[in-house]
Design an enzyme around this catalytic site. Sequence first.
Site, short mmCIF file in Angstrom:
data_model
loop_
_atom_site.label_atom_id
_atom_site.label_comp_id
_atom_site.label_asym_id
_atom_site.label_seq_id
_atom_site.Cartn_x
_atom_site.Cartn_y
_atom_site.Cartn_z
N CYS A 66 0.82 -1.21 0.00
CA CYS A 66 0.00 0.00 0.00
C CYS A 66 0.85 1.25 0.00
O CYS A 66 0.34 2.35 0.16
CB CYS A 66 -0.92 -0.01 1.20
SG CYS A 66 -0.05 0.22 2.76
N CYS A 69 4.90 1.60 3.79
CA CYS A 69 6.27 1.53 4.32
C CYS A 69 7.09 2.71 3.82
O CYS A 69 7.88 3.29 4.57
CB CYS A 69 6.92 0.20 3.96
SG CYS A 69 5.98 -1.19 4.61
N CYS A 169 4.59 -7.36 3.91
CA CYS A 169 4.25 -7.91 2.59
C CYS A 169 5.51 -8.43 1.89
O CYS A 169 5.52 -9.52 1.33
CB CYS A 169 3.58 -6.85 1.72
SG CYS A 169 2.10 -6.16 2.44
N CYS A 207 3.76 -3.52 9.48
CA CYS A 207 2.74 -3.11 8.51
C CYS A 207 2.17 -1.79 8.96
O CYS A 207 1.08 -1.74 9.48
CB CYS A 207 1.68 -4.20 8.40
SG CYS A 207 0.55 -4.01 7.02
N HIS A 244 5.05 -8.42 25.06
CA HIS A 244 4.32 -8.66 26.32
C HIS A 244 5.28 -8.66 27.53
O HIS A 244 5.00 -8.03 28.55
CB HIS A 244 3.60 -10.00 26.21
CG HIS A 244 2.91 -10.46 27.45
ND1 HIS A 244 1.75 -9.88 27.91
CD2 HIS A 244 3.22 -11.45 28.34
CE1 HIS A 244 1.37 -10.49 29.03
NE2 HIS A 244 2.24 -11.45 29.30
N CYS A 247 6.09 -5.04 28.22
CA CYS A 247 5.01 -4.05 28.12
C CYS A 247 4.85 -3.30 29.44
O CYS A 247 4.85 -3.92 30.51
CB CYS A 247 3.71 -4.76 27.76
SG CYS A 247 2.31 -3.64 27.63
N CYS A 268 -4.65 -4.10 31.10
CA CYS A 268 -4.01 -4.90 30.06
C CYS A 268 -5.01 -5.16 28.94
O CYS A 268 -6.20 -5.34 29.18
CB CYS A 268 -3.55 -6.22 30.69
SG CYS A 268 -3.21 -7.49 29.49
N CYS A 274 -5.10 -8.39 22.26
CA CYS A 274 -3.69 -8.00 22.12
C CYS A 274 -2.81 -9.21 21.82
O CYS A 274 -2.89 -10.24 22.50
CB CYS A 274 -3.21 -7.30 23.39
SG CYS A 274 -1.53 -6.69 23.24
N CYS A 283 8.58 -1.93 19.84
CA CYS A 283 7.60 -0.82 19.82
C CYS A 283 7.31 -0.29 21.24
O CYS A 283 7.03 0.89 21.41
CB CYS A 283 6.28 -1.27 19.21
SG CYS A 283 6.45 -2.06 17.63
N CYS A 295 0.76 1.30 19.56
CA CYS A 295 -0.53 0.64 19.37
C CYS A 295 -1.24 0.36 20.69
O CYS A 295 -2.45 0.57 20.81
CB CYS A 295 -0.33 -0.66 18.60
SG CYS A 295 0.54 -0.42 17.04
N CYS A 301 -1.79 -4.54 20.23
CA CYS A 301 -0.79 -5.00 19.26
C CYS A 301 -1.44 -6.11 18.43
O CYS A 301 -2.01 -7.05 18.99
CB CYS A 301 0.44 -5.54 20.00
SG CYS A 301 1.58 -6.40 18.90
N CYS A 304 1.86 -7.25 13.89
CA CYS A 304 2.07 -6.96 12.46
C CYS A 304 3.46 -7.32 11.96
O CYS A 304 3.67 -7.31 10.75
CB CYS A 304 1.75 -5.49 12.17
SG CYS A 304 3.06 -4.34 12.63
FE1 FSX Z 1 2.46 -4.11 3.20
FE2 FSX Z 1 4.12 -1.97 2.96
FE3 FSX Z 1 1.52 -3.11 5.19
FE4 FSX Z 1 1.36 -1.38 3.46
O1 FSX Z 1 4.99 -1.45 1.77
S1 FSX Z 1 3.54 -4.00 5.03
S2 FSX Z 1 0.32 -3.39 3.29
S3 FSX Z 1 1.68 -0.94 5.56
O2 FSX Z 1 2.93 -0.58 2.79
O3 FSX Z 1 3.53 -3.41 1.95
FE1 SF4 Z 2 0.76 -8.05 27.16
FE2 SF4 Z 2 -0.79 -6.66 25.48
FE3 SF4 Z 2 -1.39 -6.78 28.09
FE4 SF4 Z 2 0.73 -5.39 27.23
S1 SF4 Z 2 -1.43 -4.95 26.80
S2 SF4 Z 2 0.66 -6.76 29.01
S3 SF4 Z 2 1.42 -6.66 25.53
S4 SF4 Z 2 -1.36 -8.53 26.61
FE1 SF4 Z 3 4.43 -2.93 17.01
FE2 SF4 Z 3 2.45 -4.67 17.48
FE3 SF4 Z 3 1.87 -2.20 16.67
FE4 SF4 Z 3 3.00 -3.93 14.97
S1 SF4 Z 3 0.96 -4.10 15.89
S2 SF4 Z 3 3.59 -1.77 15.28
S3 SF4 Z 3 4.36 -5.10 16.35
S4 SF4 Z 3 2.86 -2.79 18.62
#
Ligand code: FSX
Ligand code: SF4
Ligand code: SF4
Length: 320
Positions: A66, A69, A169, A207, A244, A247, A268, A274, A283, A295, A301, A304
């Site tokens: 998309c 990135c 991707c 992602c 986790h 966190c 939590c 999550c 992150c 996130c 989370c 991703c």
């Molecule tokens: Fe995939 Fe990346 Fe997700 Fe998008 O380039 S990792 S769909 S955020 O842009 O390709």
């Molecule tokens: Fe674990 Fe998610 Fe709870 Fe954080 S919010 S303690 S990462 S389950």
């Molecule tokens: Fe980080 Fe999880 Fe958010 Fe992905 S979904 S950016 S691994 S916190």
Amino acid sequence: MPVKDEQQLPEVQQKKAGVSRRNFLKTVTGTVAGIGISQVINPALIQALEKGLKRHPVLWIQGQGCTGCSVSLLNSVSPPIADVLLKVISLQYHPTIGACEGELAMEHLYAVAEEYKGRFSLVVEGAIPTAAEGKYCVIGEMNHKEITMVDIVKELGAMAGSVLAIGTCATYGGIPAAKGNVTGATGVMDFFKTQGIKTPVVNIPGCPSHPDWIVGTIVHLLEKGIPELDDVGRPTLFFGENIHDNCPRLPLYEEGEMSATLSDPKGCRMDLGCKGPDTYADCYKRKWNSGLNWCVDNSVCIGCVEPGFPDGSSPFYEPA
Ligand code: FSX
Ligand code: SF4
Ligand code: SF4
């Protein structure tokens, strides 16, 4: 303009720089975990480093993605992304921000690959659709012949010194390879296996990917070579820790204090879906949007950066 070593910069500029060149190098080589790359790369340091960092040709190609990135990387404000693209690397091709297009752009892409054979880095963003002879993704045309993503990754992948697969991707197939994958979408490593291509690949999933992960990996590649990778090809510098286990809400989890809704600022997020326990990334301390939030602050989370994403994380939430 002569390049000054940071030690020679006036005190005020050194203060602005925030850290010494030594600390910067330590950070990118992984010995100082937890310091954000954004916090330690800045224009003054980049100038000081220019002497050591030879500009490195990078060809950036896009398949099924998309462009998130690229947008994530371009949103890097500290360091300013222009400094990274113009001073640290030599970005010779990028379909979204390149100044030329059409056959001229394709000719340039191939000319640079030929001139810097074995020395340039190929960045792949987006998955590679292998079905229908690759026709689901045509990236350009030369001499009236369509060039597919399959063609370009095969040719340039074999010529590159290294390949950076950016985003989930490009690394593991991600969203295009999710259930119902009619295009035969696949990530770079799996594609290389089918083609017998041996060029080293570094996976920088997400992602999208975090700009620090991308910039940090590129700088590591230039300064120290390929970083240490985990068993799914990711730099342990950024993907070595479980979300986790680290966190800030872990004590709440241990006390059984769970968020009932996403708007609940405390608690939590496990009951809301999550995926922190199954996810490895930094992150929780690096955060996003220049360190503003991440996130789990606003949602959950969704894992991703993991190879099975998104099918492996789905359903993201199931009401009890
Ligand atoms: Fe995939 Fe990346 Fe997700 Fe998008 O380039 S990792 S769909 S955020 O842009 O390709
Ligand atoms: Fe674990 Fe998610 Fe709870 Fe954080 S919010 S303690 S990462 S389950
Ligand atoms: Fe980080 Fe999880 Fe958010 Fe992905 S979904 S950016 S691994 S916190």
